[in-house]
Write an enzyme that holds these catalytic residues in place. Structure first.
Site: not given
Ligand code: NAP
Length: 277
Positions: A49, A93, A116
């Site tokens: 990413k 994450q 996200d």
């Protein structure tokens, strides 16, 4: 359904928007990634990413925390990023480790920076059909369906899986497009009979080749969101492709779209924040 081409086109548009923003404001969009521990898959995802960010003209910032970090410490550190005007998007994450209250950590992300789409605010906005950031993988799935001009209205969409980041929001987005949605999960009775009724099938189970050609209604559109060990999806591609009208490969389907949506939402977040700064 190839995800790499559409993802590349979205990312080209994102890079152009990032460059224009930088030119106009002197500020580059910045995405902060937060990684707890050193789980090899998570390390790889975050590295990938960050590399994509750099290519799109998004400044990647990274915060690596030890596996033993406490919930309070993690919440504080994410809170600092939320308060930092130089950071426009935050990606925590997951999984973050069983000793951590994951929900508390996610909720430390300011909604304006939740690129996200993991906070309760983003989830509620999606549920109400209000502007906000969609969870990236479901958002990518919808964009891919649009790319292939799949008409969802009145179709029976079956989503196998109901996680908060994938299955559940994918179903809600499909519902928002007037599909008739059925969720299947580990307690569903006669799951395969329900799957065989699907005009549009989203597999989000996390089990390699869980569904095969026999489970696919002829002509169905199959989205395989699974990504399991050995780079295999939740659907057995070779047998399913003989029945499906459209099907995503793994890799090269949903995965690239997820990252493309993350980058696009980061630049969108930066644009909004810099407009109100
Ligand atoms: P998850 O949190 O483990 O959720 C899995 C879901 O599948 C749960 O709802 C579970 O049901 C259901 N399930 C598990 N075993 C089942 C069974 N035997 N029969 C019926 N349902 C079953 O996983 P996730 O985070 O949603 O991820 C799912 C998959 O998508 C994984 O392969 C993951 O790697 C992949 N993924 C890909 C991307 C991408 O960018 N391509 C992003 C995120 C995730 P219960 O709720 O009843 O337990």
């Amino acid at each position: 359904m190839d995800g790499t081409g559409p993802a590349r086109r979205i990312t080209e548009r994102t890079a152009a928007a990032a460059a224009a923003l930088r030119e106009r404001t002197g500020v580059a969009p910045c995405l902060a990634t937060v990684l707890v521990g050193e789980d090899p898959a998570s390390v790889t995802y975050v590295r990938m990413k960050r590399a994509r960010c750099a290519k799109a003209g998004i400044e990647p910032r990274h915060l690596a925390l030890p596996a033993g970090v406490s919930t309070a410490e993690l919440v504080d550190r994410v809170g600092e990023l939320s308060a930092d005007p130089a950071v426009h998007g935050i990606l925590l994450q997951h999984p973050v480790g069983p000793h951590i209250d994951e929900r508390a950590a996610f909720e430390a992300i300011a909604p304006a920076k939740d690129v996200d789409g993991v906070t309760m605010h983003s989830f509620a906005a999606m549920g109400f059909g209000l502007p906000g950031f969609a969870s990236c993988t479901p958002g990518g799935i919808l964009r891919l369906l649009d790319e292939y001009q799949v008409d969802l209205r009145g179709k029976h969409a079956v989503v196998v899986g109901r996680s908060a980041i994938l299955g559940k929001p994918a179903g809600m987005l499909l519902l928002g497009r007037d599909a008739t949605v059925t969720y299947c999960h580990s307690r569903t009775r006669d799951l395969r009979a329900i799957v065989r009724e699907a005009d549009v099938l989203v597999a989000a189970v996390g089990r390699a080749r869980f569904l095969t050609g026999e489970d696919i209604k002829p002509g169905a559109v199959v989205i395989d969101a699974g990504y399991n060990e050995g780079n295999v999806g939740d659907v057995d591609f070779e047998s399913a492709r003989t029945r499906a009208s459209l099907i995503t490969p793994v890799p090269g389907g949903v995965g690239p779209m997820t990252i493309a949506v993350l980058l696009a939402q980061t630049v969108e977040a930066a644009t909004r924040q810099l407009a109100t700064a």
